[in-house]
Design an enzyme around this catalytic site. Structure first.
Site, mmCIF file in Angstrom:
data_model
loop_
_atom_site.group_PDB
_atom_site.id
_atom_site.type_symbol
_atom_site.label_atom_id
_atom_site.label_comp_id
_atom_site.label_asym_id
_atom_site.label_seq_id
_atom_site.Cartn_x
_atom_site.Cartn_y
_atom_site.Cartn_z
ATOM 1 N N LYS A 15 0.822 -1.224 0.000
ATOM 2 C CA LYS A 15 0.000 0.000 0.000
ATOM 3 C C LYS A 15 0.849 1.264 0.000
ATOM 4 O O LYS A 15 0.587 2.185 -0.747
ATOM 5 C CB LYS A 15 -0.858 0.129 1.276
ATOM 6 C CG LYS A 15 -1.814 -0.928 1.584
ATOM 7 C CD LYS A 15 -2.697 -0.524 2.773
ATOM 8 C CE LYS A 15 -2.001 -0.413 4.129
ATOM 9 N NZ LYS A 15 -1.403 -1.629 4.639
ATOM 10 N N ARG A 90 -8.593 2.137 9.953
ATOM 11 C CA ARG A 90 -8.206 0.782 10.297
ATOM 12 C C ARG A 90 -9.241 0.100 11.168
ATOM 13 O O ARG A 90 -9.065 -1.065 11.536
ATOM 14 C CB ARG A 90 -6.900 0.836 11.049
ATOM 15 C CG ARG A 90 -5.669 0.424 10.223
ATOM 16 C CD ARG A 90 -4.614 0.188 11.227
ATOM 17 N NE ARG A 90 -3.341 -0.304 10.846
ATOM 18 C CZ ARG A 90 -2.382 0.311 10.185
ATOM 19 N NH1 ARG A 90 -2.579 1.459 9.620
ATOM 20 N NH2 ARG A 90 -1.197 -0.242 10.047
ATOM 21 N N ARG A 124 11.604 -5.955 4.144
ATOM 22 C CA ARG A 124 11.379 -4.535 3.904
ATOM 23 C C ARG A 124 12.433 -3.676 4.617
ATOM 24 O O ARG A 124 12.814 -3.950 5.740
ATOM 25 C CB ARG A 124 9.988 -4.183 4.423
ATOM 26 C CG ARG A 124 9.593 -2.763 4.277
ATOM 27 C CD ARG A 124 8.114 -2.633 4.171
ATOM 28 N NE ARG A 124 7.450 -2.725 5.462
ATOM 29 C CZ ARG A 124 6.155 -2.479 5.627
ATOM 30 N NH1 ARG A 124 5.392 -2.190 4.586
ATOM 31 N NH2 ARG A 124 5.613 -2.577 6.807
ATOM 32 N N ARG A 167 12.290 -1.783 10.369
ATOM 33 C CA ARG A 167 11.434 -1.381 11.481
ATOM 34 C C ARG A 167 11.350 -2.517 12.494
ATOM 35 O O ARG A 167 11.227 -3.671 12.127
ATOM 36 C CB ARG A 167 10.023 -1.074 10.953
ATOM 37 C CG ARG A 167 9.876 0.297 10.374
ATOM 38 C CD ARG A 167 8.615 0.458 9.546
ATOM 39 N NE ARG A 167 7.409 -0.049 10.195
ATOM 40 C CZ ARG A 167 6.204 -0.063 9.601
ATOM 41 N NH1 ARG A 167 6.065 0.411 8.381
ATOM 42 N NH2 ARG A 167 5.155 -0.535 10.226
ATOM 43 N N ARG A 178 0.497 -7.925 13.984
ATOM 44 C CA ARG A 178 -0.105 -6.920 13.107
ATOM 45 C C ARG A 178 -1.090 -7.560 12.136
ATOM 46 O O ARG A 178 -2.132 -6.987 11.835
ATOM 47 C CB ARG A 178 0.988 -6.163 12.354
ATOM 48 C CG ARG A 178 1.755 -5.224 13.288
ATOM 49 C CD ARG A 178 3.066 -4.786 12.693
ATOM 50 N NE ARG A 178 2.891 -4.053 11.460
ATOM 51 C CZ ARG A 178 3.805 -4.007 10.501
ATOM 52 N NH1 ARG A 178 4.949 -4.651 10.621
ATOM 53 N NH2 ARG A 178 3.572 -3.328 9.412
HETATM 54 P P1 ADP Z 1 1.709 -1.131 8.024
HETATM 55 O O1 ADP Z 1 3.049 -1.296 7.426
HETATM 56 O O2 ADP Z 1 1.250 -2.180 8.948
HETATM 57 O O3 ADP Z 1 0.675 -0.696 7.056
HETATM 58 P P2 ADP Z 1 1.788 1.488 9.229
HETATM 59 O O4 ADP Z 1 3.072 2.106 8.891
HETATM 60 O O5 ADP Z 1 0.562 1.886 8.490
HETATM 61 O O6 ADP Z 1 1.984 -0.077 9.158
HETATM 62 O O7 ADP Z 1 1.492 1.678 10.793
HETATM 63 C C1 ADP Z 1 2.424 1.352 11.793
HETATM 64 C C2 ADP Z 1 1.760 1.360 13.153
HETATM 65 O O8 ADP Z 1 1.190 2.647 13.411
HETATM 66 C C3 ADP Z 1 0.588 0.395 13.285
HETATM 67 O O9 ADP Z 1 1.015 -0.917 13.600
HETATM 68 C C4 ADP Z 1 -0.212 1.059 14.413
HETATM 69 O O10 ADP Z 1 0.366 0.807 15.678
HETATM 70 C C5 ADP Z 1 -0.043 2.528 14.115
HETATM 71 N N1 ADP Z 1 -1.146 3.031 13.244
HETATM 72 C C6 ADP Z 1 -1.006 3.575 12.004
HETATM 73 N N2 ADP Z 1 -2.207 3.918 11.488
HETATM 74 C C7 ADP Z 1 -3.125 3.580 12.424
HETATM 75 C C8 ADP Z 1 -4.561 3.667 12.498
HETATM 76 N N3 ADP Z 1 -5.286 4.160 11.464
HETATM 77 N N4 ADP Z 1 -5.174 3.213 13.616
HETATM 78 C C9 ADP Z 1 -4.470 2.705 14.650
HETATM 79 N N5 ADP Z 1 -3.126 2.584 14.645
HETATM 80 C C10 ADP Z 1 -2.448 3.017 13.556
#
Ligand code: ADP
Ligand code: ZN
Length: 224
Positions: A15, A90, A124, A167, A178
């Protein structure tokens, strides 16, 4: 033309990469709540300190905090022409809060088989400075051919020369948490948006060079 889009899909599905490339091609910002929170954590702000623990464990930040952060971001000037939301909403309450402030034109539902997701996440790498994404995985099975996305110089960001790192929450045990959080809390959004008839199902079969033009075309057809 309004172009207000959401990219939905499990962590590691691509994404962020797709949104960060499609946004500029459409002239709209890529808004990632994960990037916003990582920047807050890095800066050591009060908000950053509040969300750090939950992010490290792979859980979700509370709806109240995320909704507040997102509303503030959508209020900025550049978001007036449209946006791609990546990682928001989310949860159903987040989607309802979003519906309360604006109307979304289309939701791109991006998905891949779970074994490929796990392999991609563990491979990644991200720039510590600007958040640019790279991937060292080389996937070629089940009709899916995703070559690695390597930086020109090992360990260094092509865009800014920053250091590339993995990360903490991309390590295998946190990835499982996750994916579980995605299944339980986020996947109900698929039906939520399907019922509103704005969902586009998208299954990547190749790397971003081939997939991004297709995504941009689909989004152009769905802007209003
Ligand atoms: P991913 O690679 O899982 O898409 P993101 O970079 O989008 O991860 O998000 C990393 C972390 O930030 C998530 O695991 C969560 O803890 C927090 N986070 C990001 N966006 C949201 C959201 N919309 N609601 C709740 N937590 C969020
Ligand atoms: Zn960089």
């Amino acid at each position: 033309m309004t172009m207000q889009f959401v990219f939905l899909g499990p962590p590691g599905v691509g994404k962020g990469t797709y949104a960060s490339r499609a946004g500029p091609q459409l002239g709209i910002p890529h808004i990632s709540t994960g990037d916003i929170f990582r920047a807050e954590v890095k800066s050591g702000s009060e908000l950053g300190n509040r969300v750090k623990g939950i992010m490290d464990s792979g859980g979700l930040v509370s709806d109240k905090i995320v909704i507040e952060v997102l509303k503030k971001r959508l209020g900025q000037e550049d978001a007036r022409k449209g946006f791609i939301l990546d990682g928001f909403p989310r949860t159903i309450p987040q989607a309802e809060a979003l519906d309360g402030v604006t109307s979304i034109n289309a939701v791109m539902n991006i998905d891949l088989p779970e074994d490929i997701i796990v392999e991609k996440i563990s491979a990644r790498r991200i720039c510590r400075n600007c958040g640019d994404l790279y991937n060292v995985a080389d996937i070629n099975r089940n009709g899916i051919r995703m070559p690695p996305m390597l930086p020109k110089v090992e360990g260094k960001c092509d865009k800014c020369g920053g250091e590339l790192y993995q990360r903490d929450d991309d390590k295998v045990d946190v990835v499982k948490e996750r994916l579980e959080a995605y299944r339980k809390q986020t996947s109900p959004l698929i039906d939520y948006y399907r019922d509103k008839r704005i969902l586009i199902d998208f299954r990547p079969t190749a790397g971003p060079d081939e997939m991004v033009p297709k995504i941009v075309e689909l989004l152009k057809q769905h802007g209003l």
